[in-house]
Design a protein around this motif. Structure first.
Motif, PDB file in Angstrom:
ATOM      1  N   ALA A  86       3.155  -3.055  75.628  1.00  0.00           N
ATOM      2  CA  ALA A  86       1.906  -3.391  76.439  1.00  0.00           C
ATOM      3  C   ALA A  86       0.629  -2.550  76.757  1.00  0.00           C
ATOM      4  O   ALA A  86      -0.313  -2.137  76.281  1.00  0.00           O
ATOM      5  N   ALA A  87       0.733  -2.847  77.967  1.00  0.00           N
ATOM      6  CA  ALA A  87       0.115  -2.291  78.800  1.00  0.00           C
ATOM      7  C   ALA A  87      -0.295  -1.280  79.018  1.00  0.00           C
ATOM      8  O   ALA A  87       0.425   0.256  78.890  1.00  0.00           O
ATOM      9  N   MET A  88      -1.639  -1.026  79.185  1.00  0.00           N
ATOM     10  CA  MET A  88      -2.393   0.524  79.108  1.00  0.00           C
ATOM     11  C   MET A  88      -3.609   0.715  79.319  1.00  0.00           C
ATOM     12  O   MET A  88      -4.594  -0.062  79.645  1.00  0.00           O
ATOM     13  N   ALA A  89      -4.077   1.836  79.448  1.00  0.00           N
ATOM     14  CA  ALA A  89      -5.468   2.083  80.067  1.00  0.00           C
ATOM     15  C   ALA A  89      -5.619   2.376  78.390  1.00  0.00           C
ATOM     16  O   ALA A  89      -5.875   3.446  78.457  1.00  0.00           O
ATOM     17  N   TYR A  90      -7.129   2.558  78.249  1.00  0.00           N
ATOM     18  CA  TYR A  90      -7.615   3.252  76.985  1.00  0.00           C
ATOM     19  C   TYR A  90      -8.998   3.051  76.384  1.00  0.00           C
ATOM     20  O   TYR A  90     -10.375   2.604  77.753  1.00  0.00           O
ATOM     21  N   VAL A  91      -9.611   3.907  75.848  1.00  0.00           N
ATOM     22  CA  VAL A  91     -10.842   3.410  75.196  1.00  0.00           C
ATOM     23  C   VAL A  91     -10.967   3.476  74.110  1.00  0.00           C
ATOM     24  O   VAL A  91     -10.282   3.925  73.108  1.00  0.00           O
ATOM     25  N   VAL A  92     -12.144   2.800  73.460  1.00  0.00           N
ATOM     26  CA  VAL A  92     -12.777   2.599  72.019  1.00  0.00           C
ATOM     27  C   VAL A  92     -13.288   4.045  71.655  1.00  0.00           C
ATOM     28  O   VAL A  92     -13.868   4.594  72.184  1.00  0.00           O
ATOM     29  N   SER A  93     -12.299   4.509  70.356  1.00  0.00           N
ATOM     30  CA  SER A  93     -11.966   5.852  70.159  1.00  0.00           C
ATOM     31  C   SER A  93     -12.854   5.695  68.620  1.00  0.00           C
ATOM     32  O   SER A  93     -11.866   6.945  67.564  1.00  0.00           O
ATOM     33  N   GLY A  94     -12.831   4.557  68.262  1.00  0.00           N
ATOM     34  CA  GLY A  94     -13.285   5.054  66.800  1.00  0.00           C
ATOM     35  C   GLY A  94     -14.201   3.774  66.064  1.00  0.00           C
ATOM     36  O   GLY A  94     -14.945   2.944  67.015  1.00  0.00           O
ATOM     37  N   GLN A  95     -14.189   2.665  64.682  1.00  0.00           N
ATOM     38  CA  GLN A  95     -14.810   1.376  64.922  1.00  0.00           C
ATOM     39  C   GLN A  95     -14.237   0.401  65.019  1.00  0.00           C
ATOM     40  O   GLN A  95     -13.355  -0.041  66.502  1.00  0.00           O
ATOM     41  N   LEU A  96     -15.268  -0.663  65.514  1.00  0.00           N
ATOM     42  CA  LEU A  96     -15.668  -1.835  66.728  1.00  0.00           C
ATOM     43  C   LEU A  96     -15.616  -2.818  65.312  1.00  0.00           C
ATOM     44  O   LEU A  96     -17.322  -2.292  65.480  1.00  0.00           O
ATOM     45  N   THR A  97     -15.293  -3.612  65.272  1.00  0.00           N
ATOM     46  CA  THR A  97     -16.176  -4.541  64.007  1.00  0.00           C
ATOM     47  C   THR A  97     -15.345  -6.123  65.643  1.00  0.00           C
ATOM     48  O   THR A  97     -14.543  -6.164  65.995  1.00  0.00           O
ATOM     49  N   THR A  98     -16.371  -6.714  64.824  1.00  0.00           N
ATOM     50  CA  THR A  98     -16.308  -8.454  64.800  1.00  0.00           C
ATOM     51  C   THR A  98     -16.354  -8.968  63.568  1.00  0.00           C
ATOM     52  O   THR A  98     -17.089  -9.472  63.093  1.00  0.00           O
ATOM     53  N   GLU A  99     -15.314 -10.280  63.515  1.00  0.00           N
ATOM     54  CA  GLU A  99     -15.253 -10.250  62.170  1.00  0.00           C
ATOM     55  C   GLU A  99     -14.920 -11.812  61.955  1.00  0.00           C
ATOM     56  O   GLU A  99     -13.983 -12.164  62.827  1.00  0.00           O
ATOM     57  N   LEU A 100     -15.705 -13.178  61.342  1.00  0.00           N
ATOM     58  CA  LEU A 100     -15.000 -14.511  61.909  1.00  0.00           C
ATOM     59  C   LEU A 100     -13.265 -14.407  61.049  1.00  0.00           C
ATOM     60  O   LEU A 100     -13.130 -13.831  60.025  1.00  0.00           O
ATOM     61  N   ASP A 101     -12.619 -15.390  61.674  1.00  0.00           N
ATOM     62  CA  ASP A 101     -11.253 -15.556  61.195  1.00  0.00           C
ATOM     63  C   ASP A 101     -11.228 -16.183  60.230  1.00  0.00           C
ATOM     64  O   ASP A 101     -11.618 -17.402  59.842  1.00  0.00           O
ATOM     65  N   GLN A 102     -10.897 -15.959  58.568  1.00  0.00           N
ATOM     66  CA  GLN A 102     -10.089 -16.460  57.384  1.00  0.00           C
ATOM     67  C   GLN A 102     -10.006 -17.371  57.266  1.00  0.00           C
ATOM     68  O   GLN A 102     -10.005 -18.082  55.981  1.00  0.00           O
ATOM     69  N   VAL A 103      -9.029 -17.858  58.059  1.00  0.00           N
ATOM     70  CA  VAL A 103      -8.234 -18.544  58.538  1.00  0.00           C
ATOM     71  C   VAL A 103      -8.022 -19.683  58.629  1.00  0.00           C
ATOM     72  O   VAL A 103      -8.412 -20.683  58.332  1.00  0.00           O
ATOM     73  N   THR A 104      -8.899 -19.802  60.254  1.00  0.00           N
ATOM     74  CA  THR A 104      -9.754 -21.215  60.803  1.00  0.00           C
ATOM     75  C   THR A 104     -11.330 -20.963  60.352  1.00  0.00           C
ATOM     76  O   THR A 104     -11.124 -22.318  60.532  1.00  0.00           O
ATOM     77  N   LEU A 105     -11.540 -20.189  59.930  1.00  0.00           N
ATOM     78  CA  LEU A 105     -12.885 -20.309  60.162  1.00  0.00           C
ATOM     79  C   LEU A 105     -13.944 -20.614  61.955  1.00  0.00           C
ATOM     80  O   LEU A 105     -14.632 -21.323  61.757  1.00  0.00           O
ATOM     81  N   LEU A 106     -13.102 -20.885  62.717  1.00  0.00           N
ATOM     82  CA  LEU A 106     -13.762 -21.071  64.211  1.00  0.00           C
ATOM     83  C   LEU A 106     -13.496 -20.417  64.696  1.00  0.00           C
ATOM     84  O   LEU A 106     -14.226 -20.196  65.668  1.00  0.00           O
ATOM     85  N   ARG A 107     -12.358 -19.070  64.759  1.00  0.00           N
ATOM     86  CA  ARG A 107     -11.886 -18.347  65.386  1.00  0.00           C
ATOM     87  C   ARG A 107     -12.945 -17.131  65.027  1.00  0.00           C
ATOM     88  O   ARG A 107     -13.086 -17.211  63.836  1.00  0.00           O
ATOM     89  N   TRP A 108     -12.575 -15.983  65.932  1.00  0.00           N
ATOM     90  CA  TRP A 108     -13.029 -14.916  65.232  1.00  0.00           C
ATOM     91  C   TRP A 108     -12.333 -13.761  66.464  1.00  0.00           C
ATOM     92  O   TRP A 108     -11.632 -13.804  67.181  1.00  0.00           O
ATOM     93  N   VAL A 109     -12.198 -12.137  65.268  1.00  0.00           N
ATOM     94  CA  VAL A 109     -11.248 -11.509  65.821  1.00  0.00           C
ATOM     95  C   VAL A 109     -12.151  -9.875  66.179  1.00  0.00           C
ATOM     96  O   VAL A 109     -12.868 -10.084  65.248  1.00  0.00           O
ATOM     97  N   VAL A 110     -11.570  -9.389  66.912  1.00  0.00           N
ATOM     98  CA  VAL A 110     -12.667  -8.226  67.324  1.00  0.00           C
ATOM     99  C   VAL A 110     -12.031  -7.334  67.068  1.00  0.00           C
ATOM    100  O   VAL A 110     -10.643  -7.134  67.408  1.00  0.00           O
TER     101      VAL A 110
END
Length: 119
Positions: A86-110
């Motif tokens: 999984a090790a890599m250098a990368y750039v964001v090349s498309g969408q970037l989203t942030t949302e509340l985790d629907q399972v825990t309603l405490l954690r967040w998913v980017v």
């Protein structure tokens, strides 16, 4: 297992990478020619990996920091103690989203669309 994401100055440690789905696009060209049963082929190596990265963050503050790092327009480095591939250098090349985790309603998913680059 420790996963880190760094921009060279700041290092963030997410709770977990929920999804890492890389693919490598073929760059070989196949040309079908009139009057020939076999194609003309130009062999080329595959591109580097590209895909989507889903990162679980502890809370809204951690998710905001992760989103800000990914939105900065810089090369990022992903490292994982247990999954060396999984090790890599990368750039964001498309969408970037942030949302509340629907399972825990405490954690967040980017979630970020990425393209691997040479470091």
């Amino acid at each position: 297992m420790t996963t880190t994401i760094t921009d060279g100055t700041t290092t963030l440690t997410p709770l977990l990478v929920l999804g890492w789905a890389p693919a490598r696009q073929a760059r070989t060209r196949v040309h079908q020619l009139l009057g020939r049963p076999d194609p003309d082929v130009t062999l080329r190596p595959h591109a580097l990996r590209a895909g989507q990265l889903r990162i679980l963050c502890a809370d809204e503050v951690a998710a905001a920091a992760m989103e800000q790092m990914h939105a900065a327009g810089t090369v990022l480095t992903l490292a994982d103690d247990d999954v060396a591939t999984a090790a890599m250098a990368y750039v964001v090349s498309g969408q970037l989203t942030t949302e509340l985790d629907q399972v825990t309603l405490l954690r967040w998913v980017v979630t970020a669309d990425f393209t691997e680059v040479l470091p």
